[in-house]
Design a protein around this motif. Structure first.
Motif, PDB file in Angstrom:
ATOM      1  N   TYR A 161       5.328  83.020 -15.849  1.00  0.00           N
ATOM      2  CA  TYR A 161       5.413  81.780 -15.082  1.00  0.00           C
ATOM      3  C   TYR A 161       6.328  81.964 -13.873  1.00  0.00           C
ATOM      4  CZ  TYR A 161       6.279  76.782 -14.218  1.00  0.00           C
ATOM      5  OH  TYR A 161       6.387  75.547 -13.646  1.00  0.00           O
ATOM      6  N   ALA A 162       7.446  82.645 -14.094  1.00  0.00           N
ATOM      7  CA  ALA A 162       8.391  82.893 -13.002  1.00  0.00           C
ATOM      8  C   ALA A 162       7.772  83.773 -11.924  1.00  0.00           C
ATOM      9  CB  ALA A 162       9.656  83.548 -13.557  1.00  0.00           C
ATOM     10  N   VAL A 163       7.057  84.816 -12.345  1.00  0.00           N
ATOM     11  CA  VAL A 163       6.389  85.705 -11.380  1.00  0.00           C
ATOM     12  C   VAL A 163       5.325  84.939 -10.606  1.00  0.00           C
ATOM     13  CG1 VAL A 163       4.906  87.724 -11.146  1.00  0.00           C
ATOM     14  CG2 VAL A 163       6.868  87.794 -12.697  1.00  0.00           C
ATOM     15  N   GLY A 164       4.590  84.096 -11.317  1.00  0.00           N
ATOM     16  CA  GLY A 164       3.542  83.318 -10.661  1.00  0.00           C
ATOM     17  C   GLY A 164       4.084  82.361  -9.623  1.00  0.00           C
ATOM     18  N   ARG A 165       5.255  81.786  -9.882  1.00  0.00           N
ATOM     19  CA  ARG A 165       5.883  80.893  -8.905  1.00  0.00           C
ATOM     20  C   ARG A 165       6.158  81.617  -7.592  1.00  0.00           C
ATOM     21  NH1 ARG A 165       9.296  76.645  -9.755  1.00  0.00           N
ATOM     22  NH2 ARG A 165      10.979  77.838  -8.762  1.00  0.00           N
ATOM     23  N   LEU A 166       6.449  82.908  -7.688  1.00  0.00           N
ATOM     24  CA  LEU A 166       6.747  83.684  -6.491  1.00  0.00           C
ATOM     25  C   LEU A 166       5.478  84.140  -5.761  1.00  0.00           C
ATOM     26  CD1 LEU A 166       9.646  85.849  -7.922  1.00  0.00           C
ATOM     27  CD2 LEU A 166       9.855  84.255  -6.010  1.00  0.00           C
ATOM     28  N   LEU A 167       4.442  84.481  -6.514  1.00  0.00           N
ATOM     29  CA  LEU A 167       3.257  85.093  -5.914  1.00  0.00           C
ATOM     30  C   LEU A 167       2.187  84.091  -5.494  1.00  0.00           C
ATOM     31  CD1 LEU A 167       2.813  88.241  -8.193  1.00  0.00           C
ATOM     32  CD2 LEU A 167       4.142  87.987  -6.070  1.00  0.00           C
ATOM     33  N   LEU A 168       2.267  82.875  -6.008  1.00  0.00           N
ATOM     34  CA  LEU A 168       1.264  81.871  -5.648  1.00  0.00           C
ATOM     35  C   LEU A 168       1.860  80.857  -4.683  1.00  0.00           C
ATOM     36  CD1 LEU A 168      -0.387  81.194  -9.138  1.00  0.00           C
ATOM     37  CD2 LEU A 168      -1.263  82.637  -7.299  1.00  0.00           C
ATOM     38  N   PRO A 169       1.122  80.362  -3.698  1.00  0.00           N
ATOM     39  CA  PRO A 169      -0.290  80.726  -3.440  1.00  0.00           C
ATOM     40  C   PRO A 169      -0.453  81.969  -2.566  1.00  0.00           C
ATOM     41  CG  PRO A 169       0.371  78.973  -1.984  1.00  0.00           C
ATOM     42  CD  PRO A 169       1.573  79.265  -2.838  1.00  0.00           C
ATOM     43  N   PHE A 170       0.601  82.355  -1.816  1.00  0.00           N
ATOM     44  CA  PHE A 170       0.465  83.492  -0.904  1.00  0.00           C
ATOM     45  C   PHE A 170       1.635  84.461  -1.105  1.00  0.00           C
ATOM     46  CE2 PHE A 170      -1.343  79.789   1.390  1.00  0.00           C
ATOM     47  CZ  PHE A 170      -2.665  80.189   1.387  1.00  0.00           C
ATOM     48  N   PRO A 171       1.386  85.608  -1.717  1.00  0.00           N
ATOM     49  CA  PRO A 171       2.465  86.585  -1.908  1.00  0.00           C
ATOM     50  C   PRO A 171       2.867  87.216  -0.575  1.00  0.00           C
ATOM     51  CG  PRO A 171       0.376  87.507  -2.614  1.00  0.00           C
ATOM     52  CD  PRO A 171       0.102  86.065  -2.290  1.00  0.00           C
ATOM     53  N   THR A 172       4.151  87.430  -0.421  1.00  0.00           N
ATOM     54  CA  THR A 172       4.682  88.142   0.742  1.00  0.00           C
ATOM     55  C   THR A 172       5.434  89.368   0.231  1.00  0.00           C
ATOM     56  OG1 THR A 172       6.792  86.950   0.697  1.00  0.00           O
ATOM     57  CG2 THR A 172       4.982  85.955   1.955  1.00  0.00           C
ATOM     58  N   PRO A 173       5.678  90.347   1.082  1.00  0.00           N
ATOM     59  CA  PRO A 173       6.420  91.527   0.630  1.00  0.00           C
ATOM     60  C   PRO A 173       7.767  91.175   0.004  1.00  0.00           C
ATOM     61  CG  PRO A 173       5.404  91.970   2.744  1.00  0.00           C
ATOM     62  CD  PRO A 173       5.165  90.523   2.457  1.00  0.00           C
ATOM     63  N   LYS A 174       8.475  90.214   0.610  1.00  0.00           N
ATOM     64  CA  LYS A 174       9.770  89.828   0.051  1.00  0.00           C
ATOM     65  C   LYS A 174       9.616  89.211  -1.325  1.00  0.00           C
ATOM     66  CE  LYS A 174      13.832  86.950   0.937  1.00  0.00           C
ATOM     67  NZ  LYS A 174      14.477  85.971   1.856  1.00  0.00           N
ATOM     68  N   ARG A 175       8.628  88.336  -1.469  1.00  0.00           N
ATOM     69  CA  ARG A 175       8.401  87.688  -2.762  1.00  0.00           C
ATOM     70  C   ARG A 175       7.938  88.702  -3.810  1.00  0.00           C
ATOM     71  NH1 ARG A 175       7.485  82.149  -3.403  1.00  0.00           N
ATOM     72  NH2 ARG A 175       8.247  80.895  -1.668  1.00  0.00           N
ATOM     73  N   MET A 176       7.132  89.658  -3.407  1.00  0.00           N
ATOM     74  CA  MET A 176       6.670  90.680  -4.345  1.00  0.00           C
ATOM     75  C   MET A 176       7.846  91.534  -4.824  1.00  0.00           C
ATOM     76  SD  MET A 176       3.087  91.800  -2.514  1.00  0.00           S
ATOM     77  CE  MET A 176       2.718  93.069  -3.732  1.00  0.00           C
ATOM     78  N   PHE A 177       8.781  91.802  -3.916  1.00  0.00           N
ATOM     79  CA  PHE A 177       9.964  92.575  -4.292  1.00  0.00           C
ATOM     80  C   PHE A 177      10.813  91.795  -5.301  1.00  0.00           C
ATOM     81  CE2 PHE A 177      14.496  93.483  -3.625  1.00  0.00           C
ATOM     82  CZ  PHE A 177      14.524  94.831  -3.956  1.00  0.00           C
ATOM     83  N   ILE A 178      11.010  90.505  -5.016  1.00  0.00           N
ATOM     84  CA  ILE A 178      11.792  89.676  -5.941  1.00  0.00           C
ATOM     85  C   ILE A 178      11.086  89.578  -7.289  1.00  0.00           C
ATOM     86  CG2 ILE A 178      12.685  87.356  -6.361  1.00  0.00           C
ATOM     87  CD1 ILE A 178      13.051  87.039  -3.362  1.00  0.00           C
ATOM     88  N   ALA A 179       9.745  89.451  -7.265  1.00  0.00           N
ATOM     89  CA  ALA A 179       8.986  89.356  -8.513  1.00  0.00           C
ATOM     90  C   ALA A 179       9.135  90.630  -9.342  1.00  0.00           C
ATOM     91  CB  ALA A 179       7.516  89.091  -8.206  1.00  0.00           C
ATOM     92  N   ALA A 180       9.075  91.789  -8.674  1.00  0.00           N
ATOM     93  CA  ALA A 180       9.233  93.057  -9.395  1.00  0.00           C
ATOM     94  C   ALA A 180      10.628  93.153 -10.012  1.00  0.00           C
ATOM     95  CB  ALA A 180       8.988  94.228  -8.440  1.00  0.00           C
TER      96      ALA A 180
END
Length: 527
Positions: free
Chosen positions: A461-480
């Motif tokens: 759920y936390a990862v989805g909050r970051l990646l939806l609706p439009f993932p950005t490089p910064k958000r993908m880094f935070i999600a990882a």
């Protein structure tokens, strides 16, 4: 095959987390809708005030008459065992923890026939919790299936348990400090203890059960304790408050973690978590200043004035939060339960629920027996206890550590900040999400797989909050990074509790222990 099932469950949890995130995205920000009594001292059975005639040898010695020790003494005596309880201090305890019994613990108390010990203590029913987060966000989390917990003064409750145990003719209640276990040929035969008058005495029994609490001085003889103290609780009693809802406790999950719950008809226990080993001194006023300047602004409006008044009243007390995984060394003639065996962070108030669950389990394991004299055989048989207690202990221990680790972390790390938001929003979803976690936390559903499912669903759920609706490089880094941080929280806890014993108990030899063959029962049953 078992590992494939667990892997499949984890994958399903991640997918489930994304589904609930997507379906709930449009509603994420919706609002969810006797102190002055004199202390009593139980007289020891040597005065004849707490028991009827007690004759013959002792079957079981119980060291400690707290919640677990007193409940166990009553349970075993009702089954006919002759029990001697040795407690360091029989006056009414005065503690700031052990005052919230969750719904699962209330059920265990009833199974032991001790539910009436909550009567006459001005205990308060707790139906739900108000989880309060930053920016005024809050949500209500109820116990599932119309169940409830109870809040009370710890000392009043323990005195009721002691009185109930001491009322049985085959319970002997003595005041004294146990100094050592007595060993003979590798088997524990009893204890040495010192009375209040300084007299040194010996007591012998076939089985000695140590349940002398979190500060046990005997556990080193029976296990390899590795104790961690991640924080301290600062305790206050709030009065003269005006709550919008009755019978509700609080989880205040802001920069500081605060829990509050009713312990009488006009008092609320408030516990403030102070991370680290160092805390502001109370004597010079630094603690009061810390509470007023740092904690008070985070309190809900309905508790703020009462909180300030409690600080100014000056009765500020502290208690270390101690964590210790169960690591027993099976010893013939001796056993451990309760906080002597296993401790978890007190932020969720699950200690008494685990302790009472241990009491019910140990009582049931001893019921088929009629003789405890063969220490080696009994010790081998009772190894199953440590496997059978895993589900309840694992669920409550892990949730307590997870909640504290997540919400006590700094917001300077974006991944940890995001994890806090996701955790709170997951609770705010209601339904099976919040009820599922409350069922685990309160001991109503001790299912390890259900806990793992919720943990990974929250992570997804936390990862989805970051990646939806439009993932950005910064958000993908935070999600990882969030996945790494979340896994770093969950997996060490799984390892500490024992993955094989928790998830695959049928592969453990101790799981199949059966009662040793004995002669015809010659005990008089107390039922």
């Amino acid at each position: 095959m078992d590992s494939m099932h667990v892997f499949g469950g984890v994958v399903a949890a991640f997918l489930f987390g994304f589904v609930i995130l997507y379906s709930s995205r449009g509603r994420e920000n919706t609002k969810a809708s006797e102190k002055s009594r004199s202390k009593k001292t139980l007289k020891s059975s040597g005065n004849g005030a707490c028991r009827s005639n007690f004759a013959g040898n002792t079957d079981v010695i119980i060291v400690g008459a707290g919640v677990a020790g007193s409940a166990l003494a009553y349970a075993l005596a009702k089954d006919g065992w002759r029990v001697q309880v040795i407690e360091r201090d029989l006056t009414e305890p005065d503690r700031i923890v052990g005052e919230l019994l969750h719904a699962g613990g209330c059920i265990k108390l009833a199974e032991l026939g001790l539910e009436d010990c909550l009567d006459g203590t001005d205990s308060q029913i707790v139906f739900s919790f108000a989880a309060v987060h930053k920016d005024g966000k809050r949500t209500a989390i109820s116990y599932p299936s119309n169940t409830s917990g109870r809040g009370f003064y710890n000392g009043r409750f323990i005195q009721k348990l002691r009185e109930k145990a001491a009322s049985l003719p085959n319970v002997k209640l003595d005041q004294g400090t146990v100094t050592s276990l007595v060993e003979e040929n590798g088997t524990i035969k009893g204890v040495l203890y010192k009375t209040k008058a300084g007299q040194e005495l010996a007591a012998s029994a076939s089985l000695t059960i140590v349940c002398d609490g979190c500060f046990s001085n005997l556990r080193r003889n029976l296990c390899n304790p590795k104790i961690e103290v991640p924080s301290y609780f600062v305790g206050l009693v709030l009065e003269n408050y005006n709550l919008p809802y009755a019978n509700r406790a609080y989880f205040i999950l802001k920069d500081t973690i605060v829990i509050a719950y009713p312990i009488s008809s006009n008092e609320i226990r408030c516990l403030i978590d102070v991370p680290g080993l160092k805390q502001p001194p109370i004597a010079n006023g630094e603690m009061a200043s810390y509470l007023k300047t740092v904690v008070a602004p985070q309190m809900p409006p309905e508790l703020h004035n009462a909180f300030i008044c409690a600080i100014e009243k000056g009765n500020i007390r502290t208690m270390p939060n101690r964590i210790m995984a169960a690591s027993p060394s099976p010893t013939p003639g001796a056993f451990m339960i309760g906080d002597s065996l296993n401790m978890r962070h007190a932020v969720t108030g699950g200690g008494m629920t685990v302790g009472l669950s241990d009491v019910v389990l140990l009582r049931d394991l001893l019921r088929p027996l009629n003789d405890l004299s063969d220490g080696a055989a009994i010790c081998k048989y009772l190894e199953s206890f440590y496997i059978l207690r895993k589900p309840t202990a694992f669920a409550i221990n892990t949730l307590a550590s997870t909640l504290h680790t997540v919400f006590s972390s700094s917001d300077q790390d974006p991944s940890r900040k995001e994890m806090k938001e996701a955790f709170f929003n997951y609770l705010s979803l209601g339904g099976v999400f919040s009820e599922g976690l409350m069922a685990l936390l309160s001991g109503l559903n001790p299912d390890p797989l259900s806990l793992v499912f919720h943990c990974f669903a929250m992570l997804a759920y936390a990862v989805g909050r970051l990646l939806l609706p439009f993932p950005t490089p910064k958000r993908m880094f935070i999600a990882a990074k969030l996945i790494l941080v979340g896994s770093g929280i969950i997996f060490p806890m799984l390892k500490a509790e024992g993955i094989r014993a928790t998830f695959f108990p049928a592969t453990m030899p101790a799981y199949y222990r059966t009662p040793p063959v004995q002669s015809t029962d010659d005990r008089e049953t107390g039922k």
